[in-house]
Design an enzyme around this catalytic site. Structure first.
Site, short mmCIF file in Angstrom:
data_model
loop_
_atom_site.label_atom_id
_atom_site.label_comp_id
_atom_site.label_asym_id
_atom_site.label_seq_id
_atom_site.Cartn_x
_atom_site.Cartn_y
_atom_site.Cartn_z
NE ARG A 143 1.21 -3.55 -1.76
CZ ARG A 143 1.62 -4.69 -2.34
NH1 ARG A 143 2.86 -5.28 -1.98
NH2 ARG A 143 0.78 -5.44 -3.40
CB SER A 183 -4.37 -0.42 -3.08
OG SER A 183 -4.41 -1.05 -4.36
CD GLU A 189 -0.93 -0.37 -0.76
OE1 GLU A 189 -0.36 -0.25 -1.85
OE2 GLU A 189 -1.65 -1.32 -0.76
#
Length: 344
Positions: free
Chosen positions: A159, A227, A332
């Site tokens: 990520r 998320s 995130e």
């Protein structure tokens, strides 16, 4: 001041100084260069708005990337795709399935734009997009120079990418170029995909959509940004300490020591959703922000939530998980205050 509520899937009631869109590099440069005192003015480039949460009124200009277009050619071994950053990600994946340009099936139904995919190095169900990216076309904001960044140049991580670090707020992504091998192994080791019989790309694509719809709220019906936290990657000793206390801790080995006898050097990913659930936040509500009851990794806007509510809930989760497990969760999503990105 124009409202930003419809430009972010979380849907907070906030505004900004102005919103303008662009469809190509010249129109972007014209807009960007027209901003007076850029060094002192807040400017934020927005794609689909699925990973950005504006926690308060933004004192600056929003530029919306609507660069479109998909072109394709193939060789004996690969499909090559050049895709405008403003294309919708899931629509693009669906087109690829229709055309039998396989490789993206695990990444179906991820909200957002194609241009956001390398920034976040999006991933799901055992596949990350960086494995399919050939290079990324960018424009340097201050000079207008157009550059081509190789996969290596992008410095992809979990990520993560160079666009969050050295190139943060310095470039505009205009196109992403993908390279899809015609011969490749399906990724079906993750969760419910492992139960597929005689898996095909189409079966994986359909199953991923089914799973996501069953567990994740639709942003068009319930405000959310997907998320909220990254899944933490920890040393084996940290994982083992948790496993000694809790039965059946879900985990995935993401980095194995070259010396297989030295398990301490292994890197273990523990699902953030499990940690958040164990900390007692699954289904918990703070004013109008809720930790989703079927996927605690997702925070939702029940209607009328404020940025303060979001920040408070996120900080409470981070503090509780760290106190209980010694692991600090990292967001995130990209959180924005009045002048730009903020951190928790």
């Amino acid at each position: 001041m124009p409202s930003l509520q419809s430009y972010s899937t979380f849907g907070l009631s906030v505004s900004c100084d102005s919103i303008e869109s662009f469809t190509d590099v010249p129109s972007f440069l014209s807009l960007y260069n027209s901003i007076e005192n850029r060094a002192d003015s807040a400017v934020y480039i927005l794609g689909g708005g699925s990973n950005s949460i504006f926690t308060e009124d933004f004192n600056g200009k929003i530029l919306v990337n609507e660069i479109k277009g998909i072109s394709h050619f193939d060789t004996e071994t690969h499909h090559y795709l050049r895709v405008g950053a403003g294309e919708n990600w899931h629509d693009f994946v669906t087109l690829c399935m229709k055309e039998k340009w396989y490789g993206f099936e695990n990444l179906a139904l991820i909200p957002g734009s194609v241009g956001a995919s390398p920034i976040q190095n999006i991933g799901a169900y055992g596949r990350e997009v960086n494995a399919l990216i050939d290079n990324v076309e960018c424009v340097f904001l201050e000079t207008g120079e157009q550059v081509l960044l190789s996969n290596t140049d992008c410095q992809f991580g979990y990520r993560d990418s160079v666009f969050k670090h050295a190139l943060a707020n310095k470039v505009l992504i205009t196109h992403v170029n993908f390279k899809l091998p015609k011969q490749y192994a399906l990724e079906t080791s993750y969760g419910e995909l492992a139960a597929l019989t005689e898996p095909t790309p189409e079966k994986v694509y359909s199953k991923v959509i089914e799973i996501r719809k069953s567990k994740l709220p639709d942003p068009s019906e319930l405000g959310n940004a997907g998320s909220f936290f990254k899944n933490p990657v920890v040393r084996h000793s940290v994982y083992q300490a948790i496993a000694d206390e809790y039965n059946s801790v879900p985990h995935f080995v993401v980095a194995q020591s070259a010396d297989f006898s030295d398990t301490e050097q292994s890197q273990i990913k523990i699902p953030a959703a499990w940690l958040i659930d164990q900390a007692g936040f699954k289904g918990k509500t703070l004013n109008k922000v809720r930790c989703h009851p079927t996927q605690p990794l997702v925070l939702t806007n029940l209607g009328g939530a404020t940025g303060s509510d979001v920040i408070t809930m996120a900080k409470d989760i981070i503090a509780s998980v760290q106190d209980q497990f010694g692991i600090k969760l990292e967001p995130e999503v990209r959180l924005l205050g009045s002048k730009g990105l903020i951190s928790l």
